[in-house]
Design a protein around this motif. Structure first.
Motif, PDB file in Angstrom:
ATOM      1  N   ALA A  46      -5.964   5.300   4.456  1.00 57.94           N
ATOM      2  CA  ALA A  46      -6.839   4.154   4.208  1.00 57.94           C
ATOM      3  C   ALA A  46      -7.320   4.226   2.767  1.00 57.94           C
ATOM      4  O   ALA A  46      -7.682   5.308   2.278  1.00 57.94           O
ATOM      5  CB  ALA A  46      -8.029   4.162   5.165  1.00 57.94           C
ATOM      6  N   LEU A  47      -7.300   3.091   2.089  1.00 59.64           N
ATOM      7  CA  LEU A  47      -7.763   3.024   0.705  1.00 59.64           C
ATOM      8  C   LEU A  47      -9.207   2.525   0.734  1.00 59.64           C
ATOM      9  O   LEU A  47      -9.465   1.373   1.079  1.00 59.64           O
ATOM     10  CB  LEU A  47      -6.871   2.074  -0.099  1.00 59.64           C
ATOM     11  N   LEU A  48     -10.152   3.406   0.405  1.00 61.24           N
ATOM     12  CA  LEU A  48     -11.574   3.101   0.537  1.00 61.24           C
ATOM     13  C   LEU A  48     -12.168   2.723  -0.815  1.00 61.24           C
ATOM     14  O   LEU A  48     -11.941   3.426  -1.810  1.00 61.24           O
ATOM     15  CB  LEU A  48     -12.327   4.305   1.101  1.00 61.24           C
ATOM     16  N   PRO A  49     -12.944   1.650  -0.868  1.00 59.70           N
ATOM     17  CA  PRO A  49     -13.573   1.272  -2.129  1.00 59.70           C
ATOM     18  C   PRO A  49     -14.784   2.141  -2.435  1.00 59.70           C
ATOM     19  O   PRO A  49     -15.482   2.606  -1.519  1.00 59.70           O
ATOM     20  CB  PRO A  49     -13.989  -0.187  -1.883  1.00 59.70           C
ATOM     21  N   ALA A  50     -15.031   2.404  -3.708  1.00 54.36           N
ATOM     22  CA  ALA A  50     -16.229   3.131  -4.117  1.00 54.36           C
ATOM     23  C   ALA A  50     -17.428   2.173  -4.043  1.00 54.36           C
ATOM     24  O   ALA A  50     -17.245   0.955  -4.031  1.00 54.36           O
ATOM     25  CB  ALA A  50     -16.043   3.664  -5.535  1.00 54.36           C
ATOM     26  N   PRO A  51     -18.673   2.683  -3.988  1.00 49.01           N
ATOM     27  CA  PRO A  51     -19.034   4.102  -4.064  1.00 49.01           C
ATOM     28  C   PRO A  51     -18.699   4.849  -2.792  1.00 49.01           C
ATOM     29  O   PRO A  51     -18.568   4.251  -1.727  1.00 49.01           O
ATOM     30  CB  PRO A  51     -20.544   4.053  -4.315  1.00 49.01           C
ATOM     31  N   ALA A  99      -7.091  -2.082   3.720  1.00 46.06           N
ATOM     32  CA  ALA A  99      -5.731  -1.600   3.500  1.00 46.06           C
ATOM     33  C   ALA A  99      -5.550  -0.269   4.207  1.00 46.06           C
ATOM     34  O   ALA A  99      -6.124   0.745   3.795  1.00 46.06           O
ATOM     35  CB  ALA A  99      -5.471  -1.450   1.998  1.00 46.06           C
ATOM     36  N   CYS A 100      -4.770  -0.276   5.266  1.00 44.10           N
ATOM     37  CA  CYS A 100      -4.420   0.940   6.003  1.00 44.10           C
ATOM     38  C   CYS A 100      -2.916   0.919   6.274  1.00 44.10           C
ATOM     39  O   CYS A 100      -2.344  -0.139   6.501  1.00 44.10           O
ATOM     40  CB  CYS A 100      -5.169   1.030   7.335  1.00 44.10           C
ATOM     41  N   LEU A 151       0.835  -1.202   0.000  1.00 43.66           N
ATOM     42  CA  LEU A 151       0.000   0.000   0.000  1.00 43.66           C
ATOM     43  C   LEU A 151       0.872   1.256   0.000  1.00 43.66           C
ATOM     44  O   LEU A 151       0.566   2.237  -0.690  1.00 43.66           O
ATOM     45  CB  LEU A 151      -0.920   0.000   1.218  1.00 43.66           C
ATOM     46  N   ARG A 152       1.973   1.229   0.741  1.00 43.67           N
ATOM     47  CA  ARG A 152       2.868   2.386   0.770  1.00 43.67           C
ATOM     48  C   ARG A 152       3.414   2.671  -0.634  1.00 43.67           C
ATOM     49  O   ARG A 152       3.449   3.828  -1.082  1.00 43.67           O
ATOM     50  CB  ARG A 152       4.009   2.114   1.745  1.00 43.67           C
TER      51      ARG A 152
END
Length: 514
Positions: free
Chosen positions: A340-345, A330-331, A268-269
């Motif tokens: 933090a990687l947030l999924p849509a919507p 994923a944080c 993620l980094r």
């Protein structure tokens, strides 16, 4: 590393508790986690998940099954699905629980089993089940392996060995029932250097032989064997040897979890830096489709005794809240900022950020700020969304602790313009804006603020005077002085635009209010 399959899960909890209705993809389908269905929230895309269809009747389950299939899930759990299964399950497995089963109980059972018992070939905690069977066979009693919080990690399944109600309830919830008597037994166990014989806790119960599992002075858990009068003469020796093996397995499982988390954090980094392969990252992180980056940071103006520890605690809060809504998540902590990687919507992203800010502020006793970057089509754009979030963080304040890039884009643009202009001498060193500021400083006038208010009012004299709380003639006089004494051509639209930008960005002036 292999993952838990549907067949593995049914081996652990199947039978009276959870029953298989149909499995179109077979029993080798992977099961990654158990999720509770929320009819008021979009269904997250979590490949391999089991969806517990709370509030959904079998006759009405078609849309939920279709949505689960679209999200890549392995199966759906319904109440009373036997005999009422939909004609089309859309390729996902269908499991059934009793009509009176409590959903929180079912969720705990499945989540614990998925986490505690991966496929037999996976090693780690999965090997604890084989160890429990081996101890049970050698010692002569049903065996369980627990962690220090009395959660059951593994249990034996040797046929014919007596068990009591405490064991049944413990295995059903993968948690030892809490009682004062239990607490006292654990105190005795963890204070002892070797195996301890413990009496039955209630009528109809059976006594136990137990030993603590330790490594290097750290207590990792315990091993319990039911003593129904059939234990082998060397049962204590068997238990000590089993505890030694359990310690190795628990340490290995911990190392595997830490390695997996480290690799995920590193991925993620690199994704946020724009150096990771997007296709690989999307597959490993389970994020297929649009995403956005959320950034969280303690207020820089607050007094924090241990900034590093505070940042790590903030990471725990963010990870917990994100996982509660999106499952595995994923944080990562980078330079004091939690991303933090947030999924849509993204309709619920702001509410999530506000909730985290409130919870983290209470838990850490430090104000927390949150910024939401722009939504990008896939993880390949994560670095762009992160850059947006970083900019938003810089303009947040106590009056605006949470914001999304689209809500504050004009302020972000001005921030970037100020930085760009400050970097180039020709844009900042000289010009009318410096002459105006110098004149104000030397003569005690307020020409610069008058100009900003006039610009902000659309060059309307009455509007500028209202902002300054002066008479329009006073405002008109000041502007004439700027033109005559400082040589500023306010009739030139280009000069007005440049002067306004320089005063707003480089001088940091904002309009006054009456």
């Amino acid at each position: 590393m292999d993952v838990c399959t549907l067949g593995d899960l049914l081996d652990a909890v199947g039978g009276a508790s959870v029953r298989l209705v149909t499995a179109p993809a077979g029993l080798t389908a992977p099961v990654t986690e158990a999720l509770l269905y929320d009819a008021h929230a979009p269904l997250p895309r979590v490949p391999g998940a089991l969806l517990l269809a709370v509030g959904v009747r079998p006759d009405d389950a078609g849309p939920v099954l279709a949505a689960a299939a679209e999200a890549g899930m392995t199966g759906v759990v319904l109440r009373g699905a036997e005999g009422h299964a939909p004609d089309d399950v859309h390729g996902v497995a269908l499991l059934s629980v009793d009509e009176d089963a409590a959903w929180h109980h079912v969720h705990l059972l499945l989540a614990s089993a998925i986490g505690a018992r991966p496929a037999p070939s996976a090693g780690g905690l999965g090997d604890l089940f084989a160890l429990a069977d081996a101890i049970a066979a050698a010692a002569g009693g049903a065996t369980a392996v627990e962690d220090p919080r009395q959660r059951i990690l593994a249990y034996s399944t040797v046929p014919g060995q007596p068990v009591d109600e405490d064991r049944r309830q413990g295995i059903l919830g993968l948690q030892v029932p809490v009682s004062a008597e239990n607490t006292e037994q654990y105190r005795r166990l963890f204070a002892a250097d070797g195996p301890v014989r413990l009496p039955a806790l209630r009528d109809g119960g059976l006594p136990r032989l137990a030993v603590a599992v330790r490594a290097g002075g750290e207590t990792l858990g315990s091993v319990w064997v039911i003593d129904a009068g059939t234990l082998a003469p060397d049962a204590e020796d068997t238990l000590v040897q089993g505890a030694s093996t359990a310690a190795l397995l628990l340490l290995r499982a911990r190392a595997a979890r830490e390695l997996a988390r480290h690799l995920g954090d590193d991925l993620l980094r690199r994704l946020l830096e724009g150096t990771a392969d997007a296709a690989t990252a999307a597959q490993r992180l389970g994020l297929d489709g649009a995403v956005r980056v959320a950034a969280f940071v303690p207020d820089a103006t607050a007094s924090v005794p241990d900034a590093e520890r505070t940042a790590l605690r903030l990471l725990d809060v963010v990870r917990l809240q994100c996982e509660a809504r999106y499952g595995r998540h994923a944080c990562v902590l980078v330079d004091g900022v939690v991303y933090a990687l947030l999924p849509a919507p993204g309709a619920r992203h702001r509410a999530l950020a506000e909730d985290i800010v409130a919870r983290a502020g209470r838990a850490l006793r430090v104000p927390v700020r949150a910024a939401l970057g722009g939504t990008v089509p896939d993880v390949a754009g994560a670095a762009e969304s992160r850059a947006d979030a970083d900019l938003v963080l810089r303009i947040l304040d106590p009056d605006l602790p949470v914001a999304a890039i689209d809500e504050v884009r004009p302020r972000v643009v001005l921030l970037r313009l100020r930085e760009l202009m400050a970097e180039h001498r020709e844009l900042s060193a000289d010009g009318a804006w410096r002459r105006v500021l110098s004149y104000d400083a030397e003569h005690g006038t307020d020409h610069a603020r008058t100009l900003v208010c006039w610009f902000d009012a659309g060059c309307d004299m009455a509007g500028a005077a209202k902002r300054l709380a002066v008479h329009p003639n006073t405002c008109r006089y000041r502007l004439r002085q700027v033109q005559r004494q400082l040589g500023v051509d306010l009739d030139d639209p280009d000069e007005r635009l440049v002067l306004w930008l320089q005063l707003r960005t480089l001088a940091g002036l904002r309009q006054a209010t009456a």
